[in-house]
Structures are given as structure tokens and as C-alpha cells.
Design a protein around this motif. Structure first.
Motif, PDB file in Angstrom:
ATOM      1  N   ARG A   1       1.370  13.972  -9.463  1.00 50.85           N
ATOM      2  CA  ARG A   1       2.280  12.136  -9.271  1.00 50.85           C
ATOM      3  C   ARG A   1       2.119  12.009  -7.725  1.00 50.85           C
ATOM      4  O   ARG A   1       2.596  12.653  -7.221  1.00 50.85           O
ATOM      5  N   LEU A   2       2.203  10.662  -7.098  1.00 47.42           N
ATOM      6  CA  LEU A   2       2.395   9.983  -5.640  1.00 47.42           C
ATOM      7  C   LEU A   2       3.878   8.465  -5.801  1.00 47.42           C
ATOM      8  O   LEU A   2       3.225   8.690  -6.640  1.00 47.42           O
ATOM      9  N   THR A   3       4.454   9.268  -4.508  1.00 47.09           N
ATOM     10  CA  THR A   3       5.310   8.660  -4.900  1.00 47.09           C
ATOM     11  C   THR A   3       4.896   8.032  -2.910  1.00 47.09           C
ATOM     12  O   THR A   3       4.491   8.937  -2.500  1.00 47.09           O
ATOM     13  N   THR A   4       5.080   6.945  -2.599  1.00 43.71           N
ATOM     14  CA  THR A   4       5.525   6.480  -1.418  1.00 43.71           C
ATOM     15  C   THR A   4       7.166   5.940  -1.759  1.00 43.71           C
ATOM     16  O   THR A   4       7.462   5.716  -1.847  1.00 43.71           O
ATOM     17  N   VAL A   5       7.836   5.690  -0.393  1.00 47.36           N
ATOM     18  CA  VAL A   5       8.431   5.485   0.532  1.00 47.36           C
ATOM     19  C   VAL A   5       9.263   3.419   0.529  1.00 47.36           C
ATOM     20  O   VAL A   5      10.542   3.375   0.599  1.00 47.36           O
ATOM     21  N   SER A   6       8.057   2.431  -0.290  1.00 48.22           N
ATOM     22  CA  SER A   6       9.005   0.908  -0.449  1.00 48.22           C
ATOM     23  C   SER A   6       7.888   0.715  -1.527  1.00 48.22           C
ATOM     24  O   SER A   6       7.086   1.094  -1.642  1.00 48.22           O
ATOM     25  N   PRO A   7       8.330  -0.135  -2.546  1.00 46.23           N
ATOM     26  CA  PRO A   7       7.385  -1.065  -3.276  1.00 46.23           C
ATOM     27  C   PRO A   7       6.148  -1.505  -2.263  1.00 46.23           C
ATOM     28  O   PRO A   7       4.865  -1.411  -3.100  1.00 46.23           O
ATOM     29  N   THR A   8       6.520  -2.322  -1.632  1.00 48.84           N
ATOM     30  CA  THR A   8       5.305  -3.314  -0.649  1.00 48.84           C
ATOM     31  C   THR A   8       4.368  -2.317  -0.038  1.00 48.84           C
ATOM     32  O   THR A   8       3.406  -2.001   0.078  1.00 48.84           O
ATOM     33  N   TYR A   9       4.696  -1.134   0.419  1.00 45.16           N
ATOM     34  CA  TYR A   9       3.830  -0.269   1.345  1.00 45.16           C
ATOM     35  C   TYR A   9       3.099   0.423  -0.713  1.00 45.16           C
ATOM     36  O   TYR A   9       1.976   0.368   0.013  1.00 45.16           O
ATOM     37  N   ALA A  10       3.542   0.561  -1.055  1.00 46.42           N
ATOM     38  CA  ALA A  10       2.570   0.958  -2.174  1.00 46.42           C
ATOM     39  C   ALA A  10       1.364   0.158  -2.755  1.00 46.42           C
ATOM     40  O   ALA A  10       0.220   0.218  -3.036  1.00 46.42           O
ATOM     41  N   ARG A  11       1.525  -0.857  -2.628  1.00 45.88           N
ATOM     42  CA  ARG A  11       1.143  -1.654  -2.818  1.00 45.88           C
ATOM     43  C   ARG A  11      -0.207  -2.310  -1.477  1.00 45.88           C
ATOM     44  O   ARG A  11      -1.415  -2.204  -1.641  1.00 45.88           O
ATOM     45  N   GLU A  12       0.405  -1.647   0.076  1.00 45.94           N
ATOM     46  CA  GLU A  12      -0.592  -2.249   0.855  1.00 45.94           C
ATOM     47  C   GLU A  12      -2.188  -0.911   0.901  1.00 45.94           C
ATOM     48  O   GLU A  12      -2.549  -0.843   1.327  1.00 45.94           O
ATOM     49  N   ILE A  13      -0.771   0.405   0.582  1.00 46.13           N
ATOM     50  CA  ILE A  13      -1.575   1.211   0.971  1.00 46.13           C
ATOM     51  C   ILE A  13      -3.525   1.048  -0.122  1.00 46.13           C
ATOM     52  O   ILE A  13      -4.339   1.691   0.101  1.00 46.13           O
ATOM     53  N   GLN A  14      -3.191   0.579  -1.030  1.00 46.70           N
ATOM     54  CA  GLN A  14      -4.046   0.324  -2.002  1.00 46.70           C
ATOM     55  C   GLN A  14      -5.946  -0.844  -1.142  1.00 46.70           C
ATOM     56  O   GLN A  14      -6.234  -1.383  -2.273  1.00 46.70           O
ATOM     57  N   THR A  15      -4.843  -1.109  -0.528  1.00 49.40           N
ATOM     58  CA  THR A  15      -5.849  -2.526  -0.130  1.00 49.40           C
ATOM     59  C   THR A  15      -6.893  -2.009   1.667  1.00 49.40           C
ATOM     60  O   THR A  15      -6.223  -1.246   2.412  1.00 49.40           O
ATOM     61  N   PRO A  16      -7.703  -2.901   1.800  1.00 48.65           N
ATOM     62  CA  PRO A  16      -8.287  -1.926   3.451  1.00 48.65           C
ATOM     63  C   PRO A  16      -7.076  -2.321   4.798  1.00 48.65           C
ATOM     64  O   PRO A  16      -7.163  -1.552   4.940  1.00 48.65           O
ATOM     65  N   ALA A  17      -6.974  -3.302   4.136  1.00 49.06           N
ATOM     66  CA  ALA A  17      -5.601  -3.485   5.682  1.00 49.06           C
ATOM     67  C   ALA A  17      -4.623  -2.347   5.478  1.00 49.06           C
ATOM     68  O   ALA A  17      -4.372  -1.673   6.966  1.00 49.06           O
ATOM     69  N   GLY A  18      -4.554  -1.482   4.833  1.00 52.45           N
ATOM     70  CA  GLY A  18      -3.181  -0.249   4.486  1.00 52.45           C
ATOM     71  C   GLY A  18      -3.707   0.682   4.427  1.00 52.45           C
ATOM     72  O   GLY A  18      -2.736   1.222   4.626  1.00 52.45           O
ATOM     73  N   GLY A  19      -4.949   1.151   4.000  1.00 52.97           N
ATOM     74  CA  GLY A  19      -5.631   2.127   3.322  1.00 52.97           C
ATOM     75  C   GLY A  19      -6.315   3.269   4.154  1.00 52.97           C
ATOM     76  O   GLY A  19      -6.114   4.065   3.962  1.00 52.97           O
ATOM     77  N   HIS A  20      -5.999   2.697   5.302  1.00 51.08           N
ATOM     78  CA  HIS A  20      -6.199   3.929   6.682  1.00 51.08           C
ATOM     79  C   HIS A  20      -7.909   4.823   5.508  1.00 51.08           C
ATOM     80  O   HIS A  20      -8.079   6.052   6.232  1.00 51.08           O
ATOM     81  N   GLY A  21      -8.492   3.933   5.466  1.00 51.44           N
ATOM     82  CA  GLY A  21      -9.901   5.218   4.605  1.00 51.44           C
ATOM     83  C   GLY A  21      -9.565   5.388   3.023  1.00 51.44           C
ATOM     84  O   GLY A  21     -10.143   5.656   2.541  1.00 51.44           O
ATOM     85  N   LEU A  22      -8.103   5.103   2.541  1.00 50.16           N
ATOM     86  CA  LEU A  22      -7.863   6.210   1.232  1.00 50.16           C
ATOM     87  C   LEU A  22      -7.914   4.730   0.434  1.00 50.16           C
ATOM     88  O   LEU A  22      -7.487   5.211  -1.160  1.00 50.16           O
ATOM     89  N   GLU A  23      -7.975   3.340   0.549  1.00 51.31           N
ATOM     90  CA  GLU A  23      -7.406   2.774  -0.345  1.00 51.31           C
ATOM     91  C   GLU A  23      -8.171   3.075  -1.760  1.00 51.31           C
ATOM     92  O   GLU A  23      -8.021   2.540  -2.927  1.00 51.31           O
ATOM     93  N   GLY A  24      -9.755   3.304  -1.699  1.00 54.24           N
ATOM     94  CA  GLY A  24     -10.301   3.636  -3.004  1.00 54.24           C
ATOM     95  C   GLY A  24      -9.371   4.143  -3.620  1.00 54.24           C
ATOM     96  O   GLY A  24      -9.416   4.299  -5.295  1.00 54.24           O
ATOM     97  N   LEU A  25      -9.231   5.509  -3.169  1.00 56.90           N
ATOM     98  CA  LEU A  25      -9.128   6.788  -4.132  1.00 56.90           C
ATOM     99  C   LEU A  25      -7.156   6.239  -4.206  1.00 56.90           C
ATOM    100  O   LEU A  25      -6.735   6.767  -6.032  1.00 56.90           O
ATOM    101  N   LEU A  26      -6.340   5.324  -3.688  1.00 56.93           N
ATOM    102  CA  LEU A  26      -5.485   5.338  -3.765  1.00 56.93           C
ATOM    103  C   LEU A  26      -5.133   4.827  -5.212  1.00 56.93           C
ATOM    104  O   LEU A  26      -3.984   4.119  -6.304  1.00 56.93           O
ATOM    105  N   ALA A  27      -6.072   3.405  -5.430  1.00 56.78           N
ATOM    106  CA  ALA A  27      -5.906   2.002  -6.051  1.00 56.78           C
ATOM    107  C   ALA A  27      -6.693   2.986  -8.184  1.00 56.78           C
ATOM    108  O   ALA A  27      -5.915   2.893  -8.870  1.00 56.78           O
ATOM    109  N   ARG A  28      -7.323   4.094  -7.474  1.00 58.82           N
ATOM    110  CA  ARG A  28      -8.206   4.922  -8.483  1.00 58.82           C
ATOM    111  C   ARG A  28      -6.441   5.194  -9.539  1.00 58.82           C
ATOM    112  O   ARG A  28      -6.734   4.991 -10.437  1.00 58.82           O
ATOM    113  N   ARG A  29      -5.589   5.797  -8.442  1.00 55.66           N
ATOM    114  CA  ARG A  29      -4.516   6.146  -8.930  1.00 55.66           C
ATOM    115  C   ARG A  29      -3.156   5.705  -8.871  1.00 55.66           C
ATOM    116  O   ARG A  29      -2.242   6.190  -9.197  1.00 55.66           O
TER     117      ARG A  29
END
Ligand code: ADP
Length: 480
Positions: free
Chosen positions: A214-242
Motif C-alpha cells: 500500500r502507498l500513502t502520502t500526507v494529504s489528499p490533495t498531494y495524493a491527486r497532484e502526484i498522479q499528474t505530470p505537474a506534480g509527479g516528478h516523472g512517476l505520475e504514470g506509475l502512481l496513477a496505475r497504483r
């Protein structure tokens, strides 16, 4: 329910940022939820063993690494009700800097944290600890998630344990040269795109994001932001998959350490019913930094944080230069990027008596600034959760923040018409936007009917750990 809580920094033993605050508070809040955490951390040189009551367990054991074994000496202590174990190793940890010198990285960080993760497995074997869940943090703990899944060696009592990996900040990924893959001790099939490979390098965090249960992050908005190119630091695809395994759980504030009623570090104590002490804290703060004394209407602006691009500290000089046409004092505490440190030094030099700057890390001054400011500035470009704004509100200090991550989730824009809201929120990371948000705040401050309402709203916020701890406890239980 038992959990192995593996963290590279734990407040008050060792701290570079918010992760330490979380690791110092969450396990204690989990105890109230019936979860027993066993904490594990490296024994860095800067950990004060006597002050924190740490003692050797008498256990020494081998930790197999590529190129031979390293020895670990195990220390123990207590964090409230939670046992804490520290791995001592002279080669890896007996040097200044948790992860590197200021602004830099230790060249052997891959081995240092492979040792840490492998050492955590050996520690469980020696102590016969068999927690069904292992909670890991950031890239420093990511390899352990990979060990639990890929099983590259005998895991002893950790066999079958499930992993939770918390992302405190996606921009720190543990990137290393690919030819060092052997140092991870992972099977070769993970040295590829569907593994730790990341643009020709290795990313330890990527391995954890791929392999943790399981993956967690530290706020609901950040959990959404990291699934986008603007916030994903290149890992957005993997995070969206998960996405189905990823949840944002807001950090809490540890009010035992951050409450003006009982804070031993600040010059005077105060609470929601009587803010006289805050006035003393304002005056003492200005005095401590050698600034001109406060007039009846002078506002005090504070900033505390790592001087990294993330934190938007580079926006401060231009915004503050323009703001200083008003009757202000500005107090800045931080350390980090030498270029930002330089521009802040210039700012302070250009406005002696009005801008106070301390480049360094000072827990005490951080508390003084929370207590002694009227406004707390957080112009972060991105902010996974942010703790300083939570502390600020508790100290009756109004946050001025950029709308990102946890700042968006915790600071509600103040509306003078309805009297609702807790701070000032601006959209773009530009000096002009910060300037306008502070101007709006100063306007409110000049109108006591609005200001007293706003400060009262801040003081009434409750971001204690209990609610988040319940969510983590439920997550652990869902895994077993
Ligand atoms: P991050 O973890 O990204 O650094 P957070 O807002 O989550 O940011 O947490 C920052 C924590 O570190 C707060 O407790 C803050 O007071 C503290 N901190 C940051 N820089 C300094 C400093 N220079 N001196 C003292 N405390 C600091």
C-alpha cells in the motif's frame, strides 16, 4: 496489532524536516488505537545518546552487504510507549549530516540505506519480532518494501509481512547510478523499467512505489497532484496505475510540542483566552534578531523552512522588498540552497533593523517565530502536507500560503463577509501573488473586527493526530 516503523529520522532524536515530526508523533498516537509500533532508525553521530536515554542492547550482529558483511551494534530507547531501536555502524553513520553535508548528499547513500533496510530485517531476526506490517518512509525505506516482495534472501520472521510506504516528498527519490544496482541486493530482473530503472538511473523510491503493498502520502490533495505530470516528478504514470492502493492521509500536529500554553521554548506562554503572552513573544522575537522595536501597528512576518526550490523561499526577496513600504518586521529562519541563502542575506543587508535572518537550524527559534509572528509565510511551489502552517494556527499566527498539496487542504481562505476561514491563499508561485496575499492579510490586520475573528478561527483549529492515526490503524488492519 504490531508494526515495524522504519524511519530515517525521528523527532526529537534526529530531524531535517516534517518526516521526523511525523515519525515522532504518529507511533505514539497509534498506541491509543491499539497499534504497537517498534521504531527503527540509524544511530547517526548527531543523535545525543545520553539526552534521549539510549542504551546499548548488548546485541551485535552481521548485516550481509555486497562485498562483505558489516557489523551493526543495536541500541534501544523509548519514545513514549514505543520501543525504538537504533542501528550503530561507524562506517555509515559516524559522520555529520543525516543524508549529506548541507545542500549535498553522501556519495554512499545507496549502501547506507541498503544497510539500514537489510539491518532492519536482521534486527527482527535477532529480537524475534514478527510484525505483520512494516511501515516505511520515503526512498530511504523503499528497499525494504522491495525485499519483502521480491524475497532476495531469507526474511526470517518478516516472511509474509505486508508493507506500507509513505511518500513524504516525491521529489526526493534516491537516484543512483545504474551500475550500482548490485548494491541494492535485489534480483537482476528488477534492473529494468518495470523495476527500479528510471531514465537510465536507479530510483529507490520507484522500486518502493512499484512493490509496496500500500502507498500513502500526507494529504489528499498531494495524493491527486502526484498522479499528474505537474506534480509527479516523472512517476505520475506509475502512481496513477497504483491509484487504488494509494491514499492521502493528512498529517497531524503534535500539540504536546507545539502549543503556546505549554511551550517551554518560547519567552511567554499564552492561550486562546488571553493573548497577552503573544505580545511579549512578538517583542522578544524582534529584540532577539536585533530589529527595530515594534510600533503600535507594526506587523511581524515569519518564515521557517528548508531553503529549497520547493518552498518558494526565492520568492521572498522581491515580495518583501515591496512589502517593506508598510510598517513591518520580517523574520526568516532556514537553511539550504546556497543561492537562496545568498539572496536572503542581500535582502537582510538591504533592510537592516527590519529584516532578521538566521541561516541555520534552530528548534528554539522556530518556536519563537511561530509565537512571535502575526503572519506565517509559506509560498511553497509544492507542499505534500506542510506542518508549519498547522503550528502557526495553533499559535494564533495567520498562514499565508500558496494553494498546493496539504496547504490547500488545511488553510481555508478568509472571507471578511462571512467571517469564515483561517488564512490567505494565493494561486501562482510568483512574488507578485505573494505580495498581494500579504497585502490582503495586512488590510485585515488593520481592521480589528476582522483580525480578531480570523485569529480566533485559527486558534480553534484542531489538527491533532488522533483522526489520522485511526485511518492508519484501519489501513494496517485491512492488510492482515
Ligand atoms: P518539510 O518536511 O518539507 O521540511 P514541513 O512543513 O512538513 O516541511 O516540516 C518542517 C518542519 O521542520 C517544521 O517542524 C519546521 O519547524 C522545521 N524546520 C524547517 N526548517 C527549520 C530550521 N531552519 N530550523 C528549525 N526548524 C526548521
Amino acid at each position: 496489532m504490531e508494526v515495524l516503523f522504519v524511519a530515517p529520522e525521528i523527532s526529537p532524536l534526529a530531524k531535517t524536516g516534517g518526516l521526523a515530526d511525523v515519525a515522532g508523533a504518529l507511533p505514539q498516537a497509534l498506541a491509543a488505537e491499539g497499534v504497537k509500533c517498534h521504531l527503527v532508525m540509524p544511530l547517526y553521530a548527531e543523535v545525543d545518546r545520553a539526552k534521549h536515554g539510549l542504551t546499548p542492547t548488548g546485541l551485535e550482529f552481521e548485516v550481509p552487504l555486497p562485498g562483505g558483511v558489516e557489523w551493526a551494534r543495536l541500541w534501544q530507547g523509548k519514545l513514549g510507549p514505543c520501543p525504538i531501536y537504533l542501528l550503530e555502524n561507524a562506517r555509515f553513520y559516524d559522520r555529520p549530516g543525516l543524508y549529506g553535508p548541507p545542500g549535498g548528499e553522501h556519495p554512499d547513500n545507496l549502501l547506507r540505506f541498503a544497510f539500514f533496510c537489510r539491518g532492519a530485517v536482521e534486527l527482527c531476526r535477532r529480537l524475534n519480532l514478527a510484525p505483520p506490517v512494516v511501515h516505511l518512509h520515503d526512498w530511504q525505506g523503499a528497499l525494504l518494501a522491495a525485499y519483502l516482495r521480491a524475497h532476495p534472501f531469507d526474511l526470517g520472521p518478516l516472511t509474509g509481512a505486508k508493507s506500507v510506504l509513505t511518500i513524504h516528498n516525491l521529489s526526493y527519490q534516491g537516484i543512483f547510478p545504474r551500475h550500482d544496482f548490485y548494491q541494492t541486493m535485489l534480483p537482476p530482473y528488477l534492473d529494468q523499467v518495470e523495476g527500479l530503472e528510471f531514465w537510465g538511473n536507479l530510483s529507490l523510491l520507484k522500486g518502493g512505489l512499484l512493490l509496496a503493498d500500500r502507498l500513502t502520502t500526507v494529504s489528499p490533495t498531494y495524493a491527486r497532484e502526484i498522479q499528474t505530470p505537474a506534480g509527479g516528478h516523472g512517476l505520475e504514470g506509475l502512481l496513477a496505475r497504483r491509484a487504488r492502493d494509494l491514499v492521502g492521509i493528512l498529517n497531524g500536529a503534535d500539540y504536546r510540542h507545539w502549543s503556546p500554553e505549554a511551550d517551554p521554548l518560547i519567552p511567554a506562554r499564552y492561550g486562546p483566552d488571553d493573548l497577552t503572552g503573544k505580545e511579549i513573544c512578538r517583542r522578544k522575537l524582534v529584540e532577539r534578531l536585533g530589529l527595530e522595536p515594534l510600533g503600535p501597528d507594526t506587523a511581524v512576518l515569519g518564515f521557517v523552512g528548508r531553503l529549497a526550490y520547493q518552498k518558494g523561499a526565492d520568492l521572498l526577496p522581491e515580495a518583501i522588498s515591496r512589502l517593506l513600504l508598510d510598517d513591518l518586521r520580517v523574520v526568516i529562519l532556514g537553511t539550504g540552497d546556497p543561492a537562496v541563502e545568498h539572496t536572503l542575506r542581500e535582502l537582510a543587508r538591504a533592510h537592516p533593523g527590519r529584516v532578521g535572518l538566521e541561516l541555520g537550524f534552530s528548534e528554539e527559534l522556530a518556536h519563537w517565530i511561530q509565537a512571535g509572528s502575526d503572519l506565517h509565510l509559506m509560498p511553497s511551489r509544492f507542499e505534500p502536507c506542510g506542518l508549519s502552517q498547522l503550528y502557526a494556527m495553533r499559535y494564533g499566527t495567520v498562514p499565508v500560503v500558496r494553494a498546493s498539496g496539504g496547504l490547500r487542504d488545511t488553510v481555508m481562505p478568509f472571507d471578511p463577509f462571512t467571517g469564515q476561514g483561517t488564512g490567505f491563499v494565493f494561486q501562482e508561485a510568483r512574488p507578485g501573488d505573494l505580495f498581494h496575499a500579504v497585502r490582503e492579510a495586512l488590510w485585515c490586520r488593520a481592521h480589528p473586527e476582522h483580525w480578531s475573528r480570523l485569529v480566533a478561527n485559527c486558534l480553534a483549529q484542531d489538527f491533532s493526530w488522533a483522526a489520522s492515526a485511526q485511518t492508519y490503524a484501519a489501513l494496517y488492519r485491512s492488510l492482515v
